[in-house]
Scaffold this active site. Structure first.
Site, PDB file in Angstrom:
ATOM      1  N   ARG A  73     -20.592  60.281  -7.786  1.00  0.00           N
ATOM      2  CA  ARG A  73     -20.834  58.915  -8.284  1.00  0.00           C
ATOM      3  C   ARG A  73     -20.100  57.890  -7.427  1.00  0.00           C
ATOM      4  NH1 ARG A  73     -18.146  59.835 -13.911  1.00  0.00           N
ATOM      5  NH2 ARG A  73     -16.739  60.836 -12.414  1.00  0.00           N
ATOM      6  N   GLN A 109       2.654  39.934 -14.867  1.00  0.00           N
ATOM      7  CA  GLN A 109       1.479  39.073 -14.693  1.00  0.00           C
ATOM      8  C   GLN A 109       0.609  39.645 -13.606  1.00  0.00           C
ATOM      9  OE1 GLN A 109       1.968  34.676 -14.731  1.00  0.00           O
ATOM     10  NE2 GLN A 109       0.955  34.645 -12.720  1.00  0.00           N
ATOM     11  N   ASP A 110      -0.701  39.622 -13.791  1.00  0.00           N
ATOM     12  CA  ASP A 110      -1.665  40.017 -12.754  1.00  0.00           C
ATOM     13  C   ASP A 110      -2.325  38.752 -12.222  1.00  0.00           C
ATOM     14  OD1 ASP A 110      -2.828  43.153 -14.187  1.00  0.00           O
ATOM     15  OD2 ASP A 110      -1.587  42.804 -12.411  1.00  0.00           O
ATOM     16  N   ASN A 111      -2.432  38.667 -10.914  1.00  0.00           N
ATOM     17  CA  ASN A 111      -3.126  37.536 -10.279  1.00  0.00           C
ATOM     18  C   ASN A 111      -4.288  38.065  -9.464  1.00  0.00           C
ATOM     19  OD1 ASN A 111      -1.123  35.784 -11.233  1.00  0.00           O
ATOM     20  ND2 ASN A 111       0.116  36.013  -9.384  1.00  0.00           N
ATOM     21  N   HIS A 168       4.497  32.176   0.984  1.00  0.00           N
ATOM     22  CA  HIS A 168       4.925  31.630  -0.289  1.00  0.00           C
ATOM     23  C   HIS A 168       6.110  32.376  -0.901  1.00  0.00           C
ATOM     24  CE1 HIS A 168       0.555  30.019  -0.733  1.00  0.00           C
ATOM     25  NE2 HIS A 168       1.255  29.370   0.187  1.00  0.00           N
ATOM     26  N   LYS A 210       6.140  41.446  -5.731  1.00  0.00           N
ATOM     27  CA  LYS A 210       4.671  41.509  -5.800  1.00  0.00           C
ATOM     28  C   LYS A 210       4.166  42.873  -5.372  1.00  0.00           C
ATOM     29  CE  LYS A 210       4.685  36.643  -4.685  1.00  0.00           C
ATOM     30  NZ  LYS A 210       4.676  35.664  -3.589  1.00  0.00           N
ATOM     31  N   HIS A 228       5.805  35.717   1.243  1.00  0.00           N
ATOM     32  CA  HIS A 228       4.595  36.547   1.263  1.00  0.00           C
ATOM     33  C   HIS A 228       3.397  35.701   1.668  1.00  0.00           C
ATOM     34  CE1 HIS A 228       1.014  38.414  -0.821  1.00  0.00           C
ATOM     35  NE2 HIS A 228       1.353  39.309   0.094  1.00  0.00           N
ATOM     36  N   TYR A 238      -2.911  41.054  -7.358  1.00  0.00           N
ATOM     37  CA  TYR A 238      -1.520  41.454  -7.217  1.00  0.00           C
ATOM     38  C   TYR A 238      -0.741  41.209  -8.500  1.00  0.00           C
ATOM     39  CZ  TYR A 238      -1.183  36.508  -5.851  1.00  0.00           C
ATOM     40  OH  TYR A 238      -1.281  35.132  -5.789  1.00  0.00           O
ATOM     41  N   ASP A 245      -0.132  24.491   2.262  1.00  0.00           N
ATOM     42  CA  ASP A 245       0.252  25.319   3.416  1.00  0.00           C
ATOM     43  C   ASP A 245       0.165  24.538   4.722  1.00  0.00           C
ATOM     44  OD1 ASP A 245      -1.080  28.391   1.950  1.00  0.00           O
ATOM     45  OD2 ASP A 245       0.809  27.305   1.654  1.00  0.00           O
TER      46      ASP A 245
HETATM   47  C1  LIG Z   1       0.164  31.471  -7.865  1.00  0.00           C
HETATM   48  C2  LIG Z   1      -0.367  30.768  -9.078  1.00  0.00           C
HETATM   49  C3  LIG Z   1      -1.174  29.652  -8.972  1.00  0.00           C
HETATM   50  N1  LIG Z   1      -1.637  29.034 -10.100  1.00  0.00           N
HETATM   51  C4  LIG Z   1      -2.517  27.868  -9.931  1.00  0.00           C
HETATM   52  C5  LIG Z   1      -1.890  26.702  -9.206  1.00  0.00           C
HETATM   53  C6  LIG Z   1      -3.050  26.075  -8.484  1.00  0.00           C
HETATM   54  O1  LIG Z   1      -3.722  25.165  -9.358  1.00  0.00           O
HETATM   55  C7  LIG Z   1      -3.999  27.231  -8.196  1.00  0.00           C
HETATM   56  C8  LIG Z   1      -3.893  27.744  -6.778  1.00  0.00           C
HETATM   57  O2  LIG Z   1      -2.517  27.958  -6.518  1.00  0.00           O
HETATM   58  P1  LIG Z   1      -2.031  28.180  -5.038  1.00  0.00           P
HETATM   59  O3  LIG Z   1      -2.758  27.249  -4.112  1.00  0.00           O
HETATM   60  O4  LIG Z   1      -0.539  28.186  -5.049  1.00  0.00           O
HETATM   61  O5  LIG Z   1      -2.589  29.664  -4.769  1.00  0.00           O
HETATM   62  P2  LIG Z   1      -2.275  30.538  -3.489  1.00  0.00           P
HETATM   63  O6  LIG Z   1      -2.265  29.704  -2.245  1.00  0.00           O
HETATM   64  O7  LIG Z   1      -3.192  31.695  -3.556  1.00  0.00           O
HETATM   65  O8  LIG Z   1      -0.783  31.021  -3.739  1.00  0.00           O
HETATM   66  C9  LIG Z   1      -0.441  32.394  -3.865  1.00  0.00           C
HETATM   67  O9  LIG Z   1      -0.584  32.940  -2.598  1.00  0.00           O
HETATM   68  C10 LIG Z   1       0.397  33.798  -2.067  1.00  0.00           C
HETATM   69  C11 LIG Z   1      -0.274  34.817  -1.213  1.00  0.00           C
HETATM   70  C12 LIG Z   1       1.365  34.374  -2.990  1.00  0.00           C
HETATM   71  O10 LIG Z   1       1.996  35.387  -2.709  1.00  0.00           O
HETATM   72  C13 LIG Z   1       1.653  33.687  -4.259  1.00  0.00           C
HETATM   73  O11 LIG Z   1       1.354  34.536  -5.349  1.00  0.00           O
HETATM   74  C14 LIG Z   1       0.943  32.418  -4.471  1.00  0.00           C
HETATM   75  O12 LIG Z   1       1.754  31.408  -3.878  1.00  0.00           O
HETATM   76  O13 LIG Z   1      -3.610  28.272  -9.115  1.00  0.00           O
HETATM   77  C15 LIG Z   1      -1.330  29.486 -11.359  1.00  0.00           C
HETATM   78  O14 LIG Z   1      -1.762  28.901 -12.371  1.00  0.00           O
HETATM   79  N2  LIG Z   1      -0.529  30.595 -11.485  1.00  0.00           N
HETATM   80  C16 LIG Z   1      -0.041  31.256 -10.401  1.00  0.00           C
HETATM   81  O15 LIG Z   1       0.674  32.269 -10.583  1.00  0.00           O
END
Ligand SMILES: Cc1cn([C@H]2C[C@H](O)[C@@H](COP(=O)(O)OP(=O)(O)O[C@H]3O[C@H](C)C(=O)[C@H](O)[C@H]3O)O2)c(=O)[nH]c1=O
Length: 185
Positions: A25, A48-50, A64, A74, A121, A134, A172
């Site tokens: 499968r 927390q899972d993202n 970050h 992470k 990271h 993650y 960034d």
């Molecule tokens: C990280 C995070 C973001 N948010 C909201 C805040 C913003 O409105 C939106 C996008 O956030 P951000 O632009 O910070 O997302 P990334 O650029 O993917 O940031 C992540 O990217 C790198 C690779 C990492 O290791 C971190 O986990 C994290 O900094 O999600 C949340 O509500 N909760 C969260 O835990």
């Protein structure tokens, strides 16, 4: 079941290859098990899972961190596409402070990277529509969130391709230089 975990050049950063049980499968894999990971020395208590999706190839999210007390460890894996995942040691007492390690994580292979607290990271996507999932061991705290430049000259990260002009968030694009970084670790 013993987990296939190996230290990267900065040994506190781990590269994990969970087993996959294939049949006609497809396959099944245990992507996280608190016991197996603890036995392998990864005892972070994830809370927390993202998941993020990056539509464009060469999207770069990073470098970050969250400041203590919201510093995060992470456990990173790719569920669609491929990334170069990078961790930078920012622990001031560490002999490898300012050094980086990288690994390619792919949906096809299921590889994972464990990034401890005290590290920056980031990842660079290598395919369109890449999704990264993650676990983190501390909640998001926007006020503690920070970013160091992906192309910082002192860090000198090798993202694996010349003339890289990645897709970046505004955050960034305006990230701090390592030399100006108010390092909280
Ligand atoms: C990280 C995070 C973001 N948010 C909201 C805040 C913003 O409105 C939106 C996008 O956030 P951000 O632009 O910070 O997302 P990334 O650029 O993917 O940031 C992540 O990217 C790198 C690779 C990492 O290791 C971190 O986990 C994290 O900094 O999600 C949340 O509500 N909760 C969260 O835990």
């Amino acid at each position: 079941m013993a987990l296939d975990v190996s230290p990267l050049e900065i040994p506190d950063v781990k590269f994990i290859r969970p087993a996959r049980f294939g049949d006609d499968r497809g396959w099944f894999s245990v992507t996280y098990n608190v016991q197996d990971f603890a036995e392998a020395g990864i005892d972070a208590v994830f809370m927390q899972d993202n998941q993020s999706r990056s539509e464009g190839v060469h999207t770069l999210r990073g470098l970050h961190f969250q400041r203590p007390p919201f510093a995060q460890a992470k456990l990173v894996r790719v569920v669609a596409g491929r990334v170069i995942d990078v961790a930078v040691d920012a622990r001031k007492g560490s002999p490898t402070c300012g050094k980086w390690v990288k690994a390619e994580l792919t949906a096809k292979g299921g590889e994972q990277m464990y990034v401890p607290r005290g590290f920056l990271h980031g990842f660079l996507t290598l395919e369109p529509g890449t999704e990264v999932a993650y676990k983190v061991d501390a909640p998001y705290d926007q006020g503690s969130d920070g970013s160091v430049r992906w192309d910082d000259p002192d860090l000198g990260i090798d993202w694996g391709m010349a003339d890289l002009a990645p897709v970046l968030s505004d955050k960034d694009k305006t990230a701090t230089l390592w030399r100006d970084f108010d390092n909280p670790f």
